[in-house]
Design an enzyme around this catalytic site. Sequence first.
Site, PDB file in Angstrom:
ATOM      1  N   GLY A  20     -87.520  27.518 -78.244  1.00 23.07           N
ATOM      2  CA  GLY A  20     -87.755  26.614 -77.123  1.00 23.07           C
ATOM      3  C   GLY A  20     -88.472  25.359 -77.573  1.00 23.07           C
ATOM      4  CB  SER A  58     -89.856  12.688 -55.122  1.00 22.97           C
ATOM      5  OG  SER A  58     -91.242  12.765 -54.912  1.00 22.97           O
ATOM      6  NE  ARG A  62     -94.763  24.296 -59.136  1.00 23.79           N
ATOM      7  CZ  ARG A  62     -94.174  23.211 -59.595  1.00 23.79           C
ATOM      8  NH1 ARG A  62     -94.220  22.911 -60.859  1.00 23.79           N
ATOM      9  NH2 ARG A  62     -93.509  22.426 -58.782  1.00 23.79           N
ATOM     10  CD  GLU A 104     -90.150  27.517 -65.150  1.00 24.46           C
ATOM     11  OE1 GLU A 104     -90.057  26.332 -65.524  1.00 24.46           O
ATOM     12  OE2 GLU A 104     -89.425  28.005 -64.264  1.00 24.46           O
ATOM     13  CG  HIS A 110     -88.506  23.423 -58.013  1.00 21.46           C
ATOM     14  ND1 HIS A 110     -87.876  22.390 -58.645  1.00 21.46           N
ATOM     15  CD2 HIS A 110     -89.822  23.163 -58.104  1.00 21.46           C
ATOM     16  CE1 HIS A 110     -88.785  21.542 -59.082  1.00 21.46           C
ATOM     17  NE2 HIS A 110     -89.962  22.005 -58.786  1.00 21.46           N
ATOM     18  CG  LEU A 148     -93.401  19.530 -71.166  1.00 23.57           C
ATOM     19  CD1 LEU A 148     -94.096  19.391 -69.831  1.00 23.57           C
ATOM     20  CD2 LEU A 148     -93.669  18.301 -72.020  1.00 23.57           C
ATOM     21  CB  ALA A 149     -94.369  25.713 -73.578  1.00 24.40           C
ATOM     22  N   GLY A 150     -92.853  24.637 -76.042  1.00 30.15           N
ATOM     23  CA  GLY A 150     -92.395  24.907 -77.404  1.00 30.15           C
ATOM     24  C   GLY A 150     -92.562  23.725 -78.349  1.00 30.15           C
ATOM     25  NE  ARG A 164     -93.619  21.575 -53.995  1.00 31.45           N
ATOM     26  CZ  ARG A 164     -93.552  21.291 -55.276  1.00 31.45           C
ATOM     27  NH1 ARG A 164     -93.277  22.248 -56.150  1.00 31.45           N
ATOM     28  NH2 ARG A 164     -93.761  20.075 -55.717  1.00 31.45           N
TER      29      ARG A 164
HETATM   30  C1  LIG Z   1     -86.198  19.212 -61.122  1.00 33.51           C
HETATM   31  C2  LIG Z   1     -87.542  19.744 -61.533  1.00 33.51           C
HETATM   32  C3  LIG Z   1     -88.694  18.999 -61.274  1.00 33.51           C
HETATM   33  C4  LIG Z   1     -89.949  19.469 -61.656  1.00 33.51           C
HETATM   34  N1  LIG Z   1     -91.045  18.703 -61.407  1.00 33.51           N
HETATM   35  C5  LIG Z   1     -92.263  19.127 -61.824  1.00 33.51           C
HETATM   36  C6  LIG Z   1     -93.425  18.309 -61.657  1.00 33.51           C
HETATM   37  O1  LIG Z   1     -93.356  17.202 -61.109  1.00 33.51           O
HETATM   38  N2  LIG Z   1     -94.606  18.759 -62.107  1.00 33.51           N
HETATM   39  C7  LIG Z   1     -94.712  19.964 -62.731  1.00 33.51           C
HETATM   40  O2  LIG Z   1     -95.820  20.320 -63.150  1.00 33.51           O
HETATM   41  N3  LIG Z   1     -93.634  20.758 -62.914  1.00 33.51           N
HETATM   42  C8  LIG Z   1     -92.413  20.380 -62.483  1.00 33.51           C
HETATM   43  N4  LIG Z   1     -91.320  21.188 -62.685  1.00 33.51           N
HETATM   44  C9  LIG Z   1     -91.465  22.448 -63.426  1.00 33.51           C
HETATM   45  C10 LIG Z   1     -91.586  22.177 -64.939  1.00 33.51           C
HETATM   46  O3  LIG Z   1     -90.716  21.141 -65.288  1.00 33.51           O
HETATM   47  C11 LIG Z   1     -91.212  23.385 -65.803  1.00 33.51           C
HETATM   48  O4  LIG Z   1     -91.860  24.513 -65.351  1.00 33.51           O
HETATM   49  C12 LIG Z   1     -91.640  23.169 -67.251  1.00 33.51           C
HETATM   50  O5  LIG Z   1     -91.207  21.938 -67.717  1.00 33.51           O
HETATM   51  C13 LIG Z   1     -91.132  24.275 -68.153  1.00 33.51           C
HETATM   52  O6  LIG Z   1     -91.411  23.961 -69.508  1.00 33.51           O
HETATM   53  P1  LIG Z   1     -91.159  24.978 -70.668  1.00 33.51           P
HETATM   54  O7  LIG Z   1     -91.573  24.319 -71.924  1.00 33.51           O
HETATM   55  O8  LIG Z   1     -91.794  26.272 -70.352  1.00 33.51           O
HETATM   56  O9  LIG Z   1     -89.590  25.265 -70.674  1.00 33.51           O
HETATM   57  P2  LIG Z   1     -88.308  24.295 -70.775  1.00 33.51           P
HETATM   58  O10 LIG Z   1     -88.656  22.867 -70.773  1.00 33.51           O
HETATM   59  O11 LIG Z   1     -87.345  24.800 -69.777  1.00 33.51           O
HETATM   60  O12 LIG Z   1     -87.753  24.582 -72.208  1.00 33.51           O
HETATM   61  C14 LIG Z   1     -87.017  25.739 -72.545  1.00 33.51           C
HETATM   62  C15 LIG Z   1     -86.586  25.635 -73.977  1.00 33.51           C
HETATM   63  O13 LIG Z   1     -86.115  26.890 -74.411  1.00 33.51           O
HETATM   64  C16 LIG Z   1     -84.876  26.747 -75.054  1.00 33.51           C
HETATM   65  N5  LIG Z   1     -84.168  28.016 -74.884  1.00 33.51           N
HETATM   66  C17 LIG Z   1     -84.048  28.745 -73.759  1.00 33.51           C
HETATM   67  N6  LIG Z   1     -83.405  29.890 -74.017  1.00 33.51           N
HETATM   68  C18 LIG Z   1     -83.112  29.872 -75.334  1.00 33.51           C
HETATM   69  C19 LIG Z   1     -82.457  30.782 -76.205  1.00 33.51           C
HETATM   70  N7  LIG Z   1     -82.011  31.962 -75.786  1.00 33.51           N
HETATM   71  N8  LIG Z   1     -82.302  30.425 -77.500  1.00 33.51           N
HETATM   72  C20 LIG Z   1     -82.772  29.238 -77.953  1.00 33.51           C
HETATM   73  N9  LIG Z   1     -83.424  28.363 -77.180  1.00 33.51           N
HETATM   74  C21 LIG Z   1     -83.581  28.683 -75.886  1.00 33.51           C
HETATM   75  C22 LIG Z   1     -84.227  25.544 -74.456  1.00 33.51           C
HETATM   76  O14 LIG Z   1     -83.307  25.005 -75.340  1.00 33.51           O
HETATM   77  C23 LIG Z   1     -85.450  24.656 -74.239  1.00 33.51           C
HETATM   78  O15 LIG Z   1     -85.716  23.976 -75.449  1.00 33.51           O
HETATM   79  C24 LIG Z   1     -90.060  20.727 -62.299  1.00 33.51           C
HETATM   80  C25 LIG Z   1     -88.924  21.484 -62.540  1.00 33.51           C
HETATM   81  C26 LIG Z   1     -87.674  21.020 -62.138  1.00 33.51           C
HETATM   82  C27 LIG Z   1     -86.485  21.904 -62.345  1.00 33.51           C
END
Ligand SMILES: Cc1cc2nc3c(=O)[nH]c(=O)nc-3n(C[C@H](O)[C@H](O)[C@H](O)COP(=O)(O)OP(=O)(O)OC[C@H]3O[C@@H](n4cnc5c(N)ncnc54)[C@H](O)[C@@H]3O)c2cc1C
Lengths: 656, 247
Positions: A54, A298, A454, A444, A420, A57-59, A345
């Site tokens: 991943g 939004s 949330r 996430e 969402h 943001l986290a990865g 929400r």
């Molecule tokens: C439309 C939308 C608007 C949002 N707005 C907000 C906001 O305003 N404020 C807020 O705080 N949060 C918001 N959120 C929530 C927030 O964006 C997410 O919770 C957060 O960005 C998740 O980050 P993450 O790093 O955990 O995962 P992600 O960014 O989802 O990254 C997942 C990563 O894992 C990889 N991956 C997944 N499965 C596999 C696999 N099997 N093999 C290899 N790679 C894999 C993908 O390629 C990707 O790189 C929003 C979400 C959405 C959908």
Amino acid sequence: MTAPLIEGLYREGEPIADTAAPKVPIETMWTQRKFDAQLVNPTNRRKLDVIIVGTGLAGASAGATLGEAGYNVKSFCYQDSPRRAHSIAAQGGINAAKNYKGDGDSIYRLFYDTTKGGDYRSRETNTYRLAEVSADIIDQCVAQGVPFAREYGGLLDNRSFGGVQVSRTFYARGQTGQQLLIGAYQALERQIGAGTVKMYARHEMLELIVVDGKARGIIARDMVSGEIQTHLADAVVLATGGYGNVYFLSTNAMGCNVTASWRAHRKGAYFANPCYTQIHPTCIPVSGDHQSKLTLMSESLRNDGRIWVPKRREDCEKDPREIPEEDRDYYLERLYPSFGNLVPRDIASRQAKNMCDEGRGVGPKVGDFRRGVYLDFKEAIGRLGEDAVRAKYGNLFDMYKQITGEDPYQVPMRIYPAVHYTMGGLWVDYDLQATIPGLFVAGEANFSDHGANRLGASALMQGLADGYFVLPNTIRDYLASGPYEPIDEQHPAVVEAQDAVEGRIATLLGINGDRTVDSFHKELGHIMWEYCGMERTEEGLRKAIDLIRSLREEFWRNVRVLGAADTLNQSLEKAGRVADFLELGELMCIDALHRRESCGGHFRAESQTEDGEALRHDDEFLYVGAWAWGGDNSEPILHKELLEYEAIELKQRSYK
Amino acid sequence: MKLTLKIWRQTGPEDKGGVVTYPINDVSEDMSFLEMLDVLNEDLIAKGEEPVAFDSDCREGICGMCGVMINGEAHGPERTTTCQLHMRSFRDGDEIVIEPWRADAFPVIKDLCVDRGSLDRIIQSGGYISANTGSAPDAHATPVPKEDADRAFMAAECIGCGACVAACPNASGMLFMGAKITHLGEFPQGQPERDARVLSMTAQHDEEGFGGCTNLGECSRACPKGIPLNVISQMNGDLLRATRHQA
Ligand SMILES: Cc1cc2nc3c(=O)[nH]c(=O)nc-3n(C[C@H](O)[C@H](O)[C@H](O)COP(=O)(O)OP(=O)(O)OC[C@H]3O[C@@H](n4cnc5c(N)ncnc54)[C@H](O)[C@@H]3O)c2cc1C
Ligand code: SF4
Ligand code: FES
């Protein structure tokens, strides 16, 4: 206490507890934990291999930070570039307890708001730490060049997000997620250039390798060549995002999936609170059967837009401009006079669904129903003038027009709730370690900080807190005891994992049935939305479980996946993901069924107050539901982690 | 609507590839361009034919993953991403030619999917500010004038889709690169590495096989995020400055 209805669906196991948080007051806990964590000598770091799946943001932040520290990092994502991870789509903003506005914000207040917003179903210690490191996130991002909004004096600007009384949300127009991710991506690319991180884009993790009870690697498929690869390491980090796509239609990106987490779950990692889904009230409604995703608008629109549906069903097909005031039902203003259109929400979402279920929805008929309510700016345009409205919401209005072909300056927008964000995920302790040692879960993909609801702007904060600040400190303690004994690619556990992946692919390609993968995914999504969506009942969930089981049976008998294994094959990719969703969906329903209380986004019809509001039962359900995989033909096992609130007092919520 | 699609099919990088014609009926104008391709693919699978491979993920115009040439135009007739292009931009009976991005630096993987790893490698060569985690000063320690911040933001909007390259007759990556150099160059934090950044990025750009810029402006016209041509001038200015400093 277990009602007969639930019998046979799950078993209860031993309680589970977090033992990683030091037993000191919450204010000093994180400092203490960092101090206690063993150090790794810089020359030894090079010898330690960490896999990070991943690049959201986290990865990406974890990869960049561990790379800088000198560990040997392998990073994976399924897109063609780490910059495309789904975090990029987040619009609103990111919270931080900076108190730049001097409005009385503090770590404690951010912690308090987040815990309350989670309906007291998150873990107090983790949530406190999130608030504690939030301020560092902003500093880090600014140093990297993230272009946050600024005031004329050159200082950072803030906005206020629903549900709180302070202004603590940092933002970059409607593209906060994009800008934060690009910052982390650039930091990651810098390490890739420096050789500390090796990037595997277009690679999908399909299995976790567990050796002697420890996570030691992954099996990944090179999505271009189809090659099945074994990657071994001293520790594995999953930062693979949420599983909202189990509903098919959601605001998530098309590729979001649960495979990495689910494969780890089947290997022994507990899955916590799977039924907690956040539903966003202001999305563009479905327009037809062809629809592939839903687009978020939004929430700020609710500040000026008024939500209504026709009072009479007969009016639903009429041009909304021809429906006079007295025939409109501004139902949120009617039902919640003090919050009106700005209710939280979950309430806004549920009431919109109620209106449509009553047959008063508007917009095109999809199936038997019209699923949409009006969000009307007529009054705001009258009050503020069209120019002022344009200045405030212009880009959103344009986006709406681009997608629907309707001009929201002339006719009211139509909105409908959509899935969402998922708050459940793999269970982790204070160190973000799963129940499999050596497996860490960030962003996430884990369950810890959000509980049942949330507030906006906290998921981005969690992703970056985990990746930049928490994980690099906690994983250090685990890695300090490494390098772990080297493993051979011929090790039975490795071979077993490889065989499982190859076997599954061969099976999927060999079924050659009649139905496309998407048709199964859509049907699953429909079941989940109907019965495990905004409102859930005992009967509905029970029915959903039966439906999912027969759909799963049909999938393995009748799915059609064309093409070969050794090439780019998008149907095959989808098929593997949908297969895992078909298992997760059942667990979500079981979790929702057993939790006989309404809680955050999870509204249980049997548990409501006299006036129809969500009713929590702290006496019975003040715990995290952490599920262990029971085996292919066996029921899952529920382990309860009791939640203790010491720094915060539990309260019922009321928005009347 | 009824349409005739002429789609580039190529089984892999080694295959020569060619255009295949597919008639499609029942296209509704509410569909996005990619949803229209989804519908085509469902039909193809039903007939036992392999679906057309194309890239997409967010379908919201922000991840930069989608992108094809539509009737010779990058992302098609409107200035938006392919996922945000809707079928109401077309007419009943239209013939639509759909091809992958064209550029030596973007080799075709299969059908409409190309490899844009070269853009990541340009970023690796210097498209960042070196700031290790954990040692950052307070965010308010360095105020940034609003005009600079706004200009940085405008350039930071680039989604890395590659349309600029595909639209350019020289297949130049200058708009993409200029956007990054402008974004970072507007901030005080970006100054220490300013010279080194432009030198290493432009060197990498050439090594990847992108062409030079001859000021045709097709890139900016095709860019779904409206990145203006003047980011290229800013980059050229930086390059000149850096080579002078070097000399
Ligand atoms: C439309 C939308 C608007 C949002 N707005 C907000 C906001 O305003 N404020 C807020 O705080 N949060 C918001 N959120 C929530 C927030 O964006 C997410 O919770 C957060 O960005 C998740 O980050 P993450 O790093 O955990 O995962 P992600 O960014 O989802 O990254 C997942 C990563 O894992 C990889 N991956 C997944 N499965 C596999 C696999 N099997 N093999 C290899 N790679 C894999 C993908 O390629 C990707 O790189 C929003 C979400 C959405 C959908
Ligand atoms: S400059 Fe525009 S066209 Fe080029 S990659 Fe960036 S967003 Fe795409
Ligand atoms: S799919 Fe993300 S920009 Fe089009």
